[in-house]
Scaffold this motif. Structure first.
Motif, short mmCIF file in Angstrom:
data_model
loop_
_atom_site.label_atom_id
_atom_site.label_comp_id
_atom_site.label_asym_id
_atom_site.label_seq_id
_atom_site.Cartn_x
_atom_site.Cartn_y
_atom_site.Cartn_z
N SER A 1 -98.16 93.49 35.81
CA SER A 1 -99.49 94.06 35.62
C SER A 1 -99.40 95.11 34.51
O SER A 1 -99.41 96.32 34.75
CB SER A 1 -100.00 94.68 36.92
OG SER A 1 -100.04 93.74 37.96
N THR B 1 -98.82 88.75 46.66
CA THR B 1 -98.47 87.74 45.67
C THR B 1 -99.43 87.72 44.49
O THR B 1 -99.51 86.75 43.78
CB THR B 1 -98.47 86.34 46.31
OG1 THR B 1 -99.79 86.06 46.80
CG2 THR B 1 -97.48 86.25 47.43
N ARG C 1 -94.50 93.63 38.66
CA ARG C 1 -95.39 92.52 38.99
C ARG C 1 -95.99 91.88 37.74
O ARG C 1 -96.68 90.87 37.84
CB ARG C 1 -96.54 93.03 39.86
CG ARG C 1 -96.14 93.50 41.24
CD ARG C 1 -97.28 94.23 41.92
NE ARG C 1 -98.52 93.46 41.86
CZ ARG C 1 -99.72 93.97 42.08
NH1 ARG C 1 -99.86 95.26 42.33
NH2 ARG C 1 -100.79 93.21 42.04
N SER D 1 -100.89 87.40 41.28
CA SER D 1 -100.26 86.94 40.05
C SER D 1 -100.76 87.76 38.88
O SER D 1 -101.93 88.08 38.78
CB SER D 1 -100.56 85.46 39.81
OG SER D 1 -100.11 85.07 38.54
N GLN E 1 -96.06 98.38 38.98
CA GLN E 1 -97.02 97.48 38.33
C GLN E 1 -96.33 96.61 37.28
O GLN E 1 -96.63 95.41 37.15
CB GLN E 1 -98.15 98.30 37.68
CG GLN E 1 -99.00 99.09 38.65
CD GLN E 1 -99.81 98.20 39.58
OE1 GLN E 1 -100.41 97.23 39.16
NE2 GLN E 1 -99.80 98.52 40.87
#
Length: 942
Positions: free
Chosen positions: A396, A110, A394, A112, A391
């Motif tokens: 990122s 998870t 997410r 963030s 990535q």
């Protein structure tokens, strides 16, 4: 991940050499530390050239403090794309029970990628650790820290007010551009400072030589070392190991034998080591600045790693093992860089290939595979793309950009190289790295036309304020799409066009583009912004509320804990309910959306939820709550640097302040909203900024100022929803100002236009306002019967409306009845209005009501104390939440500040209001809304 938060242990302090030549810098830091300990958080950047002594200064200063805990992290050149890597170093080993929010963001599943979410959790850590003793947070090599960590740390820093937290950053002066703009602004602000390290002077060089066991050296030798190295400590130490005291004492004019460059000195030390020690150091350089000793030994094929390590420590190449430690840590990043870059390309690639087989599967293995690829390699490129896409999923973005860049270099296909280069650009600016994108745009513009090229260039144009160019590029990209093959990029083009066009107020076109996006990607996952949110808002702006509600009809009647995608739908439904005047339902949805967005969504979604929630509370007469959430929206918007949200957030913050006659705060928000609207030039920002200025003018009774603020809107014809009073009742405010200026025919035309063009259900509030302004026009036209009927019609539909608007209606009706000689009826209306204004502390309107009462022959009794007027917005927010029944930690979590900040503001509230407990505070500061729920809870927490 390398590194960890740590306190300097006593044995480690004992090993630190005495720092020389930095007495002034240490005194500066000691002064800052003393200021911090008194409850004034500070952040200091220590910057200078590589090897100038930043790390040594940090270690020496921190060791001298003897604090129970220091959070320490270091950036790493190999970990700049690691999502929240530095944050995770700082918080590694924290008690998950004590800091559940941080523990949640640190879990692999998870993690963030929203810096505000992580920053809020990090704030809890900083403030919690600083409760009992000052906290020092050190981030060495901050120029190599991942961007998301720096953004999260900046968010936490900006929200510390009275906590004894000192943050020390070490960074190379030539790499300061890597620090986020928001962090640089903090450093330039009143809580920040920058300390530049220069080379050592001759006296300090002499002391350093003596410390190295060379005894006193002649002044000429100090001068020669200063001239030769520029006083660079790392270079001096390296030289001192290569030359003896006899040469230092030499007074000849010939140059010192060692070169100025540090790398040859380091490599000479390495070459003088045994083969095993060399292999260990070389292997460690492949693995990074920090690496596990066992892994480095296996990679370097070293049978006795401890002996090899001890030899490397003696050569000054690596640091000693801490007690119980198992890591090889280079004494300086320059040492590792010299060893790594001296390797022949073939040997370096072979070691990376071997390392890829030794490390665990994942991004670390991929990093070694990429480094091992001496030529183009489509298999490694495909793996890099898959990792980059994961990535990006997410959020990122910095990490995704790095892997897309590697894929672009490794691919054998020109088309793929261009595609991944574009993906890199897109990831960079989606991660907020607009400055890094700008120099690369020319390369993208030279690529052949394609839908994805148009999307990336269009997104960049929008991010840099060129909405017209963005729309042209995106439309061009759409025209190039070949469906169904290009469906994913076509969905994103359509969704992005929906964003561009709705910001221009062209809601009807937005509906079409949002529907196209959803048809191509029904779950909305292909778009960076959920097109369903754009669709529902656009339908509302087009006067098609029923269709908008149908789009979110799948939602439960009450949503408690929405997931990330459901948050957008709840937010959309709440905004649509707000515009339709369904205030109670809107308030519930917007509160849920705001809370969910704060922890599980995006910064943009959080800010939107906050300012629409604040506007709903303003309309409901919950002005304390409106001020609380609007001020939070403003704060978060600036923390996140989301410029396109500034105008709405500042405008809504001005509404209740204007109603209370808090002129300084209201005027400041109006100026900020107007500045943002002028910068952006979009219809929504212009609308909200103008309404904010008009609200202030209405409260002041300045009709000319109201006309000046709103007249530009009358010339706008391209903004859909502009004429919907449920969205913003600017035309009713405009008509009211026209009436005040005695331009009655213009006012009549304006009201008729509003009545003819309303598409959304006006709701009780809309009916109240329309009836009141129409009634006022009848009064000025000398039509008292029609005026009274209009006022009464507004009151009959007031259930579920606005207490403020109802009070304005009763004030207008009471004044009319007084002038008709109906004194008793007038008093009833005026006293009801007076009570409502007093509960709201709407002081300008309370004054008007009092004048009417006096004209009726009634002198009102003493007013309730205008306690709220004595409090700053921050103090009022704290007091409001305390009165609602929240504990200090709960208030801190709600406002995203530290508990000490809450204690500080609450102490000021008690002093200003002359109370000493929650119970007394609840008595003197009851809820400004329709009820006073929560008072008992506040008393119970005393």
């Amino acid at each position: 991940m390398s590194g960890a938060a740590s306190a300097w242990s006593a044995p480690e302090r004992d090993r630190l050499e005495l720092l020389v030549g930095r007495e002034l810098e240490l005194r500066v830091l000691e002064t800052v530390a003393a200021t911090t300990a008194s409850g004034h958080p500070r952040v200091v950047l220590i910057e200078g050239a590589a090897g100038i002594g930043k790390t040594a200064l940090l270690r020496s200063f921190v060791a001298a403090l003897s604090l129970p805990l220091v959070l320490w992290a270091s950036g790493d050149e190999l970990e700049t794309t690691l999502t929240n890597g530095v944050v995770r170093q700082l918080t590694d080993g924290l008690d998950a029970g004590a800091y559940p929010a941080m523990a949640d963001t640190n879990t692999t599943s998870t993690t963030s990628a929203d810096p505000l979410v992580v920053g809020a959790a990090l704030l809890e850590v900083f403030s919690g650790r600083a409760r009992d003793a000052p906290l020092v947070v050190v981030i060495d090599d901050a120029h190599w820290a991942d961007t998301l960590s720096l953004q999260a740390i900046t968010f936490a820093l900006r929200r510390l007010r009275t906590d004894p937290v000192l943050v020390l950053l070490g960074a190379r002066d030539e790499d300061l551009g890597r620090l986020p703009p928001s962090l640089r602004r903090v450093l330039a602000g009143e809580t920040g400072a920058t300390l530049h390290l220069h080379g050592l002077d001759e006296s300090a060089i002499a002391a350093l030589c003596e410390q190295q066991g060379l005894g006193p050296i002649p002044p000429r030798a100090s001068h020669r070392l200063r001239e030769h190295t520029g006083g660079h400590p790392l270079h001096i130490r390296a030289l001192l190991t290569e030359i003896g005291p006899e040469l230092l004492a030499d007074t000849g004019d010939h140059p010192l034998p060692a070169p100025r460059a540090l790398s040859p000195l380091i490599l000479a030390r390495l070459a003088s080591s045994t083969a095993a020690s060399q292999r260990l150091v070389v292997a460690a350089s492949i693995l990074g600045q920090h690496s596990a000793l066992g892994l480095a030994a296996r990679l370097g094929e070293v049978d006795e790693p401890l002996a090899a390590l001890d030899e490397a420590v003696g050569a000054g190449l690596v640091t000693p093992l801490v007690p119980g430690g198992r890591e090889v840590i280079f004494s300086h990043p320059l040492v590792r860089a010299a060893v790594y870059h001296d390797l022949a390309a073939a040997r370096r690639a072979a070691l990376h290939a071997r390392a890829a087989k030794l490390v665990e599967p994942g991004v670390d293995r991929l990093r070694h595979r990429i480094a091992a690829a001496g030529t183009e390699d489509d298999a490694v490129a495909a793996e890099a793309v898959a990792t980059a896409e994961a990535q990006a999923e997410r959020g990122s973005w910095a990490s995704a950009a790095g892997y897309f860049a590697e894929a672009s270099k490794l691919s054998t296909s020109r088309g793929h190289r261009e595609q991944w280069a574009l993906a890199r650009l897109e990831s960079l600016f989606l991660g907020g790295e607009v400055g890094e994108v700008a120099p690369l745009i020319a390369q993208a513009e030279a690529f052949p036309p394609s839908p994805y090229r148009s999307l990336v260039l269009g997104e960049f144009a929008l991010a840099t304020g060129r909405a017209g160019d963005a729309e042209l590029l995106l439309v061009t990209g759409w025209s190039l799409c070949q469906l169904p093959n290009d469906a994913p990029v076509a969905a994103r083009l359509a969704a992005q066009l929906a964003i561009v066009i709705i910001n221009q107020g062209r809601a009807k076109e937005t509906v079409e583009w949002a529907r196209r996006a959803l048809e191509l990607a029904p779950d909305g996952r292909a778009a960076t912004v959920n097109p369903q949110l754009m669709l529902v808002l656009a339908l509302g702006m087009s006067g098609r509320a029923a269709e908008g509600m149908a789009e979110v009809g799948w939602l439960a009647e009450r949503v408690v804990e929405p997931g990330p995608r459901v948050v957008d739908a709840v937010l959309a439904r709440g905004v649509l309910q707000l515009w339709c005047g369904e205030l109670q339902a809107a308030g519930e949805d917007l509160a849920v959306a705001a809370e969910a967005a704060r922890t599980r969504s995006s910064s943009h979604g959080w800010i939107m939820s906050l300012y629409y929630r604040a506007e709903c509370e303003y309309r409901m007469g919950r002005w304390d709550e409106a001020i609380t959430h609007a001020e939070l929206a403003v704060s978060v918007a600036h923390d996140a640097d989301l410029v396109w949200t500034y105008a709405l957030a500042h405008a809504v913050a001005a509404f209740p302040l204007a109603g209370r006659g808090a002129w300084e705060g209201a005027d400041a928000h109006v100026r900020a909203a107007s500045d943002a609207a002028a910068l952006l030039g979009d219809g929504a920002s212009q609308l909200w900024a103008a309404v904010a200025a008009a609200r202030v003018a209405q409260a002041r009774g300045d009709h000319d100022a109201g006309l000046s603020a709103l007249a530009p809107l009358a010339d706008i014809h391209w903004v859909d929803g502009l004429h919907e009073p449920g969205i913003q009742p600017w035309e009713l405010l405009y008509a009211e100002a026209l009436i005040g200026a005695r331009r009655l025919d213009d006012a009549d035309q304006r009201l008729s236009a509003v009545e003819a063009h309303v598409g959304l259900p006006p709701g009780p509030l809309g009916r109240q306002a329309l009836s009141r302004v129409r009634g006022r026009l009848f009064v000025e036209k000398g039509m008292p019967a029609e005026a009274e009927a209009a006022f009464m019609a507004g009151l009959e539909g007031s259930d579920g409306g606005s207490p403020f608007e109802e009070a304005l209606l009763r004030l207008a009706l009471g004044g009319l009845l007084r002038r008709q000689g109906k004194r008793r009826a007038a008093l009833g209306e005026l006293q009801a209005a007076y009570g409502a204004f007093e509960r709201l502390e709407a002081l300008p309107f309370l004054d008007r009501c009092e004048r009417e009462l006096k004209a009726c022959g009634l002198v009102p009794g003493p007013r309730g104390h205008a306690h709220r007027a004595r409090l700053s917005p921050q103090e009022l927010a704290v007091a409001t939440l305390v009165v609602s029944g929240m504990s200090n930690p709960e208030v801190a979590a709600e406002l995203v500040v530290s508990v000490k900040t809450i204690e500080f503001h609450l102490g000021n509230v008690y002093a200003k209001l002359g109370v000493s407990s929650r119970n007394r505070l609840a008595a003197v500061l009851p809820s400004s809304g329709p009820d006073a729920s929560g008072v008992a809870g506040a008393a119970a927490k005393d």
